[in-house]
Design a protein around this motif. Structure first.
Motif, mmCIF file in Angstrom:
data_model
loop_
_atom_site.group_PDB
_atom_site.id
_atom_site.type_symbol
_atom_site.label_atom_id
_atom_site.label_comp_id
_atom_site.label_asym_id
_atom_site.label_seq_id
_atom_site.Cartn_x
_atom_site.Cartn_y
_atom_site.Cartn_z
ATOM 1 N N ASP A 92 -45.029 -63.340 83.610
ATOM 2 C CA ASP A 92 -44.638 -63.954 84.888
ATOM 3 C C ASP A 92 -45.703 -64.994 85.211
ATOM 4 O OD1 ASP A 92 -42.594 -62.828 87.340
ATOM 5 O OD2 ASP A 92 -44.130 -64.285 87.904
ATOM 6 N N HIS A 93 -45.316 -66.051 85.913
ATOM 7 C CA HIS A 93 -46.318 -67.070 86.247
ATOM 8 C C HIS A 93 -46.909 -66.867 87.645
ATOM 9 C CE1 HIS A 93 -43.240 -70.215 87.977
ATOM 10 N NE2 HIS A 93 -43.170 -69.070 88.571
ATOM 11 N N SER A 94 -46.530 -65.762 88.320
ATOM 12 C CA SER A 94 -47.144 -65.418 89.607
ATOM 13 C C SER A 94 -48.205 -64.342 89.370
ATOM 14 C CB SER A 94 -46.074 -64.874 90.565
ATOM 15 O OG SER A 94 -46.675 -64.077 91.566
ATOM 16 N N LEU B 177 -49.912 -63.117 82.366
ATOM 17 C CA LEU B 177 -49.664 -64.311 83.171
ATOM 18 C C LEU B 177 -49.325 -65.439 82.203
ATOM 19 C CD1 LEU B 177 -49.913 -65.525 86.084
ATOM 20 C CD2 LEU B 177 -52.210 -66.247 85.417
ATOM 21 N N ALA B 178 -48.096 -65.931 82.256
ATOM 22 C CA ALA B 178 -47.682 -66.974 81.312
ATOM 23 C C ALA B 178 -46.435 -67.668 81.837
ATOM 24 C CB ALA B 178 -47.386 -66.365 79.932
ATOM 25 N N CYS B 179 -46.137 -68.822 81.237
ATOM 26 C CA CYS B 179 -44.946 -69.578 81.617
ATOM 27 C C CYS B 179 -43.858 -69.366 80.563
ATOM 28 C CB CYS B 179 -45.280 -71.059 81.734
ATOM 29 S SG CYS B 179 -43.808 -72.034 82.122
ATOM 30 N N ALA B 180 -42.634 -69.245 81.039
ATOM 31 C CA ALA B 180 -41.502 -68.985 80.146
ATOM 32 C C ALA B 180 -41.291 -70.103 79.127
ATOM 33 C CB ALA B 180 -40.241 -68.803 80.989
ATOM 34 N N MET C 59 -33.943 -61.478 80.933
ATOM 35 C CA MET C 59 -34.305 -62.314 82.090
ATOM 36 C C MET C 59 -33.397 -61.904 83.237
ATOM 37 S SD MET C 59 -34.791 -66.131 80.580
ATOM 38 C CE MET C 59 -34.273 -66.172 78.872
ATOM 39 N N SER C 60 -34.010 -61.520 84.351
ATOM 40 C CA SER C 60 -33.249 -61.079 85.514
ATOM 41 C C SER C 60 -33.547 -61.987 86.696
ATOM 42 C CB SER C 60 -33.652 -59.631 85.850
ATOM 43 O OG SER C 60 -33.229 -59.287 87.144
ATOM 44 N N VAL C 61 -32.541 -62.751 87.112
ATOM 45 C CA VAL C 61 -32.639 -63.588 88.314
ATOM 46 C C VAL C 61 -33.838 -64.536 88.245
ATOM 47 C CG1 VAL C 61 -32.347 -63.568 90.830
ATOM 48 C CG2 VAL C 61 -31.733 -61.548 89.523
ATOM 49 N N VAL C 62 -33.993 -65.187 87.123
ATOM 50 C CA VAL C 62 -35.072 -66.166 86.961
ATOM 51 C C VAL C 62 -34.584 -67.448 86.274
ATOM 52 C CG1 VAL C 62 -35.876 -65.098 84.806
ATOM 53 C CG2 VAL C 62 -37.417 -66.535 86.106
ATOM 54 N N PHE C 63 -33.546 -67.329 85.468
ATOM 55 C CA PHE C 63 -33.058 -68.465 84.676
ATOM 56 C C PHE C 63 -32.745 -69.670 85.565
ATOM 57 C CE2 PHE C 63 -30.011 -70.671 81.869
ATOM 58 C CZ PHE C 63 -30.772 -70.689 80.716
#
Ligand SMILES: C[S@@+](CC[C@H](N)C(=O)[O-])C[C@H]1O[C@@H](n2cnc3c(N)ncnc32)[C@H](O)[C@@H]1O
Length: 233
Positions: A110-112, A130-133, A148-152
């Motif tokens: 997750d990036h947060s 901590l990383a970016c998709a 992926m759940s509710v992020v795309f």
């Protein structure tokens, strides 16, 4: 009110409270020093795109958060002992927790920073980074499943993300993505102003993106605007 007209005192508080945000969030908005015109985007980050603050911890750590999406994804992936799941945008880590319960290994990104901390608490036993998709910090063919759940909806370069997913999947590895269809724009599932900063795809567009990224056996199951995209490497 025109975009350039200053907001009245209290406008920001009202908008934030409409999303369940409280005094701590209002203070964070003020401390950001951003101009009024940036409020909608700041709010989008605060509640969903890069969640932070007490309310975000409460929402994304709650057992029922996006449980409809979690159930659909887990059913589609049918994880077993020996599987290794990667979840992109893992939020509070509940899908990772449930994946572990099925006997699989689970890794999340997750990036947060706050969501990474929360996911580590809620899914002890999962590896959370901590990383970016768009740039997954994993070697090729590391995972047997991707979720992926509710992020795309938030990705600016969805095909790049799907290509990254394909790269880290083992041969025949599977993917399940739950997202929101255009027909739900402006409803509680995708309210304004958040909807303005997201991307909606018809079922056909979603399938095309997945095939374009090199995935096969692609299908989209649309249940009243909740889209489940599945495919294989
Ligand atoms: C709406 S929340 C959903 C969280 C969780 N998947 C769920 O279903 O409850 C979206 C999550 O994706 C993360 N996210 C958004 N864009 C991302 C990106 N490009 N890379 C990594 N994480 C991202 C956010 O920080 C947030 O935790």
């Amino acid at each position: 009110m025109s975009a350039n007209e200053p907001r009245r005192e209290g406008d920001a508080e009202q908008k934030l409270s409409g999303f369940g945000l409280g005094a701590q969030d209002v203070a964070a908005w003020r401390e950001s020093g951003l101009p009024d015109s940036a409020l909608d985007e700041w709010l989008t980050d605060r509640v969903a795109r890069r969640p932070s603050g007490l309310r975000a911890r409460k929402v994304y750590g709650a057992d029922d958060v996006h449980d409809f999406a979690r159930r659909a994804i887990l059913q589609a992936l049918a994880l077993r002992r020996g599987d290794h799941l990667l979840e992109l945008g893992c939020g509070g880590g509940l899908l990772l927790r449930d994946a572990l319960a099925s006997g699989a290994w689970a890794t999340g990104i997750d990036h947060s920073e706050e969501m990474v901390r929360l996911a580590r608490e809620r899914a002890p036993g999962a590896e959370v980074q901590l990383a970016c998709a768009e740039q997954l910090p994993f070697a090729d063919a590391s995972f047997s499943a991707v979720a992926m759940s509710v992020v795309f909806f938030f990705f600016e370069r969805p095909e790049l993300v799907l290509r990254e997913c394909r790269r880290v999947l083992r041969a025949d590895g599977r993917i399940a993505v739950y997202t929101t269809a255009p027909e739900l724009r402006g409803t509680p599932a995708a309210p304004e102003p958040l909807a303005r900063f997201g991307h909606f795809y018809t079922d056909a567009q979603l399938a095309r993106l997945a095939r374009g990224a090199g995935l096969r056996d692609v299908a989209v199951d649309n249940r009243r605007g909740g889209q489940l995209l599945t495919g294989r490497r």
